[in-house]
Motif scaffolding. Structure first.
Motif, PDB file in Angstrom:
ATOM      1  N   GLU A  38       0.787  -1.124  -0.026  1.00  0.00           N
ATOM      2  CA  GLU A  38      -0.043  -0.030   0.144  1.00  0.00           C
ATOM      3  C   GLU A  38       0.784   1.132  -0.008  1.00  0.00           C
ATOM      4  OE1 GLU A  38      -1.598  -1.048   3.694  1.00  0.00           O
ATOM      5  OE2 GLU A  38      -2.515  -2.837   3.045  1.00  0.00           O
ATOM      6  N   LYS A  39       0.246   2.258  -0.464  1.00  0.00           N
ATOM      7  CA  LYS A  39       1.152   3.484  -0.563  1.00  0.00           C
ATOM      8  C   LYS A  39       1.695   3.986   0.776  1.00  0.00           C
ATOM      9  CE  LYS A  39       0.888   8.136  -2.775  1.00  0.00           C
ATOM     10  NZ  LYS A  39       0.132   9.032  -3.532  1.00  0.00           N
ATOM     11  N   GLU A  40       0.937   3.916   1.580  1.00  0.00           N
ATOM     12  CA  GLU A  40       1.282   4.444   3.004  1.00  0.00           C
ATOM     13  C   GLU A  40       2.388   3.557   3.672  1.00  0.00           C
ATOM     14  OE1 GLU A  40      -2.116   3.776   2.710  1.00  0.00           O
ATOM     15  OE2 GLU A  40      -2.509   5.930   1.957  1.00  0.00           O
ATOM     16  N   ARG A  41       2.205   2.276   3.524  1.00  0.00           N
ATOM     17  CA  ARG A  41       3.119   1.349   4.053  1.00  0.00           C
ATOM     18  C   ARG A  41       4.425   1.554   3.537  1.00  0.00           C
ATOM     19  NH1 ARG A  41       2.077  -5.193   4.576  1.00  0.00           N
ATOM     20  NH2 ARG A  41       3.992  -5.635   5.859  1.00  0.00           N
ATOM     21  N   MET A  45       7.916   2.580   4.845  1.00  0.00           N
ATOM     22  CA  MET A  45       8.996   1.889   4.775  1.00  0.00           C
ATOM     23  C   MET A  45      10.436   2.581   4.461  1.00  0.00           C
ATOM     24  SD  MET A  45       7.577  -1.818   3.270  1.00  0.00           S
ATOM     25  CE  MET A  45       8.750  -1.932   1.973  1.00  0.00           C
ATOM     26  N   LEU A  46      10.166   3.577   3.396  1.00  0.00           N
ATOM     27  CA  LEU A  46      11.136   4.427   2.861  1.00  0.00           C
ATOM     28  C   LEU A  46      11.322   5.621   3.895  1.00  0.00           C
ATOM     29  CD1 LEU A  46      10.026   4.139  -0.737  1.00  0.00           C
ATOM     30  CD2 LEU A  46      11.776   2.870   0.375  1.00  0.00           C
ATOM     31  N   ASP A  47      10.924   5.904   4.655  1.00  0.00           N
ATOM     32  CA  ASP A  47      10.970   7.121   5.593  1.00  0.00           C
ATOM     33  C   ASP A  47      12.034   6.890   6.617  1.00  0.00           C
ATOM     34  OD1 ASP A  47       9.034   8.769   4.567  1.00  0.00           O
ATOM     35  OD2 ASP A  47       7.475   8.441   6.164  1.00  0.00           O
ATOM     36  N   GLU A  48      12.772   7.868   6.654  1.00  0.00           N
ATOM     37  CA  GLU A  48      14.098   7.772   7.346  1.00  0.00           C
ATOM     38  C   GLU A  48      13.801   8.625   8.669  1.00  0.00           C
ATOM     39  OE1 GLU A  48      18.783   8.325   6.988  1.00  0.00           O
ATOM     40  OE2 GLU A  48      17.477   9.610   5.923  1.00  0.00           O
ATOM     41  N   ASP A  49      14.482   8.073   9.617  1.00  0.00           N
ATOM     42  CA  ASP A  49      14.352   8.731  11.318  1.00  0.00           C
ATOM     43  C   ASP A  49      14.994  10.233  11.200  1.00  0.00           C
ATOM     44  OD1 ASP A  49      13.822   8.990  13.904  1.00  0.00           O
ATOM     45  OD2 ASP A  49      15.590   8.075  14.591  1.00  0.00           O
ATOM     46  N   PRO A  50      13.924  11.056  11.496  1.00  0.00           N
ATOM     47  CA  PRO A  50      14.485  12.349  11.704  1.00  0.00           C
ATOM     48  C   PRO A  50      15.847  12.627  12.474  1.00  0.00           C
ATOM     49  CG  PRO A  50      12.175  12.391  12.076  1.00  0.00           C
ATOM     50  CD  PRO A  50      12.612  11.029  12.119  1.00  0.00           C
TER      51      PRO A  50
END
Length: 79
Positions: A38-41, A45-50
């Motif tokens: 899914e788009k949100e998932r 998965m691709l987001d990096e920790d700030p």
């Protein structure tokens, strides 16, 4: 000599073709699995920790300062 060269190069070419095809197959499988998410998932998965992003930026600035200091020392040391 030609037979020896062919005897050595043909197995290498065959293995190269097998590896290339396996790579292509694995990439296709990976893309199909990622495409099903899914788009949100997928975004999660691709987001990096700030915090990690901030640390990377800080380290990059520190590296630039170290490089600049090294260049300054080298320019003074050789004059």
């Amino acid at each position: 000599m030609v037979c020896d060269t062919l005897r050595n190069s043909i197995p290498k070419a065959v293995v190269y073709c097998q590896v290339r095809e396996a790579r292509r197959s694995l990439l296709n499988y990976f893309y199909s699995q990622v495409g099903r998410r899914e788009k949100e998932r997928l975004g999660a998965m691709l987001d990096e920790d700030p915090q990690l992003m901030d640390k990377r930026a800080t380290l990059a600035k520190r590296l630039e300062l170290y490089k600049q200091a090294r260049d300054d020392i080298d320019s003074v040391a050789w004059k």
